[in-house]
Design a protein around this motif. Structure first.
Motif, short mmCIF file in Angstrom:
data_model
loop_
_atom_site.label_atom_id
_atom_site.label_comp_id
_atom_site.label_asym_id
_atom_site.label_seq_id
_atom_site.Cartn_x
_atom_site.Cartn_y
_atom_site.Cartn_z
N GLY A 94 0.85 -1.20 0.00
CA GLY A 94 0.00 0.00 0.00
C GLY A 94 0.88 1.24 0.00
N ARG A 95 0.24 2.40 0.07
CA ARG A 95 1.01 3.64 0.09
C ARG A 95 1.81 3.73 1.38
NH1 ARG A 95 -2.65 8.64 -1.64
NH2 ARG A 95 -1.00 9.58 -0.40
N ALA A 96 3.02 4.19 1.28
CA ALA A 96 3.92 4.26 2.44
C ALA A 96 3.36 5.15 3.55
CB ALA A 96 5.29 4.76 2.01
N ASP A 97 2.61 6.16 3.20
CA ASP A 97 2.04 7.02 4.24
C ASP A 97 0.68 6.51 4.72
OD1 ASP A 97 0.84 7.56 1.85
OD2 ASP A 97 0.83 9.73 2.09
N GLY A 98 0.19 5.41 4.15
CA GLY A 98 -1.10 4.86 4.54
C GLY A 98 -1.00 3.63 5.42
N ILE A 99 0.03 2.84 5.25
CA ILE A 99 0.21 1.63 6.06
C ILE A 99 1.67 1.56 6.49
CG2 ILE A 99 0.57 0.19 4.01
CD1 ILE A 99 -0.71 -2.14 5.58
N ARG A 100 1.88 1.32 7.77
CA ARG A 100 3.26 1.25 8.27
C ARG A 100 3.29 0.59 9.64
NH1 ARG A 100 3.98 7.63 9.44
NH2 ARG A 100 1.89 7.85 10.24
N PRO A 102 4.11 0.95 13.51
CA PRO A 102 4.25 2.05 14.47
C PRO A 102 5.69 2.13 15.01
CG PRO A 102 2.38 0.66 15.06
CD PRO A 102 3.09 0.00 13.93
N GLN A 103 6.29 1.00 15.26
CA GLN A 103 7.69 0.92 15.69
C GLN A 103 8.41 0.07 14.65
OE1 GLN A 103 8.73 2.45 18.54
NE2 GLN A 103 6.64 3.19 18.83
N PRO A 104 9.39 0.58 13.93
CA PRO A 104 10.04 -0.20 12.87
C PRO A 104 10.60 -1.54 13.30
CG PRO A 104 10.73 2.09 12.79
CD PRO A 104 9.93 1.92 14.05
N GLU A 105 11.04 -1.67 14.56
CA GLU A 105 11.62 -2.93 15.02
C GLU A 105 10.55 -3.95 15.44
OE1 GLU A 105 11.09 -0.18 18.40
OE2 GLU A 105 12.13 0.05 16.52
N ASP A 106 9.30 -3.50 15.60
CA ASP A 106 8.21 -4.39 16.01
C ASP A 106 7.26 -4.60 14.84
OD1 ASP A 106 6.25 -5.82 17.30
OD2 ASP A 106 5.45 -4.11 18.40
N LYS A 107 7.30 -5.79 14.27
CA LYS A 107 6.46 -6.08 13.10
C LYS A 107 5.20 -6.84 13.49
CE LYS A 107 10.23 -5.74 9.98
NZ LYS A 107 10.40 -5.58 8.59
N SER A 109 2.52 -5.35 14.82
CA SER A 109 1.35 -4.50 14.65
C SER A 109 1.59 -3.52 13.50
CB SER A 109 1.02 -3.75 15.94
OG SER A 109 2.06 -2.85 16.25
N ILE A 110 0.49 -3.05 12.93
CA ILE A 110 0.57 -2.08 11.84
C ILE A 110 -0.38 -0.93 12.14
CG2 ILE A 110 1.21 -3.76 10.07
CD1 ILE A 110 -1.75 -3.69 9.18
N THR A 111 -0.16 0.16 11.46
CA THR A 111 -1.03 1.33 11.58
C THR A 111 -1.55 1.66 10.19
OG1 THR A 111 0.25 2.21 13.41
CG2 THR A 111 -1.14 3.76 12.23
N LEU A 112 -2.87 1.85 10.10
CA LEU A 112 -3.50 2.30 8.86
C LEU A 112 -3.93 3.74 9.07
CD1 LEU A 112 -5.73 -0.80 8.05
CD2 LEU A 112 -3.62 -0.14 6.92
N ARG A 113 -3.65 4.56 8.08
CA ARG A 113 -4.02 5.96 8.18
C ARG A 113 -4.79 6.33 6.93
NH1 ARG A 113 0.09 10.86 8.79
NH2 ARG A 113 0.21 10.43 6.59
N ARG A 114 -5.90 7.00 7.12
CA ARG A 114 -6.71 7.44 5.98
C ARG A 114 -6.07 8.70 5.40
NH1 ARG A 114 -12.68 6.59 5.42
NH2 ARG A 114 -13.05 7.44 3.38
N ILE A 115 -5.86 8.67 4.10
CA ILE A 115 -5.26 9.81 3.40
C ILE A 115 -6.36 10.46 2.56
CG2 ILE A 115 -3.44 10.55 1.82
CD1 ILE A 115 -2.37 9.12 4.32
N GLY A 116 -6.70 11.68 2.89
CA GLY A 116 -7.74 12.40 2.13
C GLY A 116 -9.10 11.77 2.34
N SER A 117 -9.99 11.95 1.39
CA SER A 117 -11.35 11.42 1.53
C SER A 117 -11.58 10.19 0.67
CB SER A 117 -12.37 12.51 1.14
OG SER A 117 -12.15 12.88 -0.22
#
Length: 130
Positions: A94-100, A102-107, A109-117
């Protein structure tokens, strides 16, 4: 000292160090452990299968036993090992600013962020088999 000269308690103790993959290899390479014989339940089995069953029976909790599928004992031991291994998401799509992470060393969990509408699509691929 040959592994075949040990009593069953000591063979089970050694089997704890082998894990499911090692047990399967042992059954395939050693005639003594892989040869079919009548097991404790009256079915044809191998010593490797019997040992894997004893490891599962001796180390799995009641909950773990309730969710393990029946079948070959070496397979059940492998499933038990997978259940106990930490879940981690090895690949994010996915887009790098949308899925990542939270802590690079801990895989784990992930964070999803809504970009725009707009509708964003993202996928996280884990190491766990279902």
């Amino acid at each position: 000292l040959a592994l075949t000269t040990l009593d069953s308690d000591n063979q089970v103790h050694v089997a704890l160090f082998l894990g499911a993959k090692g047990m399967a290899c042992l059954g395939q390479t050693c005639k003594h452990f892989g040869m079919g014989r009548v097991g404790t339940d009256g079915q044809m089995t191998s010593l490797a299968e019997d040992l894997a069953g004893q490891v599962v029976d001796g180390s799995a909790s009641d909950y773990e036993k309730s969710v393990l599928m029946g079948g070959r004992k070496v397979k059940m031991l492998r499933e038990l090992e997978l259940m106990r291994s930490p879940l981690h998401f090895s690949q994010l799509i996915g887009r790098a600013d949308g899925i990542r992470y939270p802590q690079p060393e801990d895989k784990s969990s992930i964070t999803l962020r809504r970009i725009g509408s707009g509708l964003e699509c993202a996928t996280a691929i884990s190491n766990h088999e279902m």
